[in-house]
Enzyme design. Structure first.
Site: not given
Ligand code: IDP
Length: 141
Positions: A11, A51, A59, A87, A93, A104, A114, A117, A128
């Protein structure tokens, strides 16, 4: 275990920190190989479509703005159990909850910035990968 492919995105925060090589090296050390890779600067629309599954989440706007805020590296990783392995290497996350030694935990600053992805299932991985790469751009080692 079966050989799988998964989509990884390094990212904008991690690209800005100059840790692209350090992150790719973790994948390789864990037995995954880079089957395709490209630097891209996603538009808001590119990020929004990628997304789309999160469009109802609070968010979503913030996530799309962040993902289009600077260049990213999109890559296809290949190897045994690639989806779960990636993963595992990424960690939770929220970097505050990510296990020590994960990408992370070591490189991410916040739940939105973070670092990486990774596809979360075989079905998601197939969609994807096809979002970013054609079959002729993916190379098995
Ligand atoms: P992942 O990337 O670990 O699979 P997901 O729940 O699929 O997590 O969320 C996708 C992306 O959305 C996360 O990697 C993060 O960048 C963002 N995200 C998830 N939850 C939040 C939040 O509560 N606030 C801001 N961004 C979030």
């Amino acid at each position: 275990m079966a050989i799988e492919r998964t989509l990884s995105i390094i990212k904008p925060d991690a690209v800005a920190k100059n840790v692209v090589g350090a992150i790719l090296s973790r994948f390789e050390k864990a037995g995954l190989s880079v089957a395709a890779a490209r630097m891209m600067h996603l538009s808001m629309e590119d990020a929004g479509r990628f997304y789309a599954v999160h469009r109802a989440r609070p968010f979503y706007g913030e996530l799309c703005s962040f993902m289009s805020s600077g260049p990213v590296l999109v890559a296809v990783l290949e190897g045994e159990g690639a989806i779960a392995k990636n993963r595992e290497l990424m960690g939770a996350t929220n970097p505050k909850e990510a296990a020590p030694g994960t990408i992370r935990a070591d490189f991410a600053d916040s739940i939105d910035a973070n670092a990486v992805h990774g596809s979360d299932s075989a079905e998601t991985a197939a969609w994807e990968i096809s979002y970013f790469f054609g079959q002729r751009e993916i190379y098995t080692r």
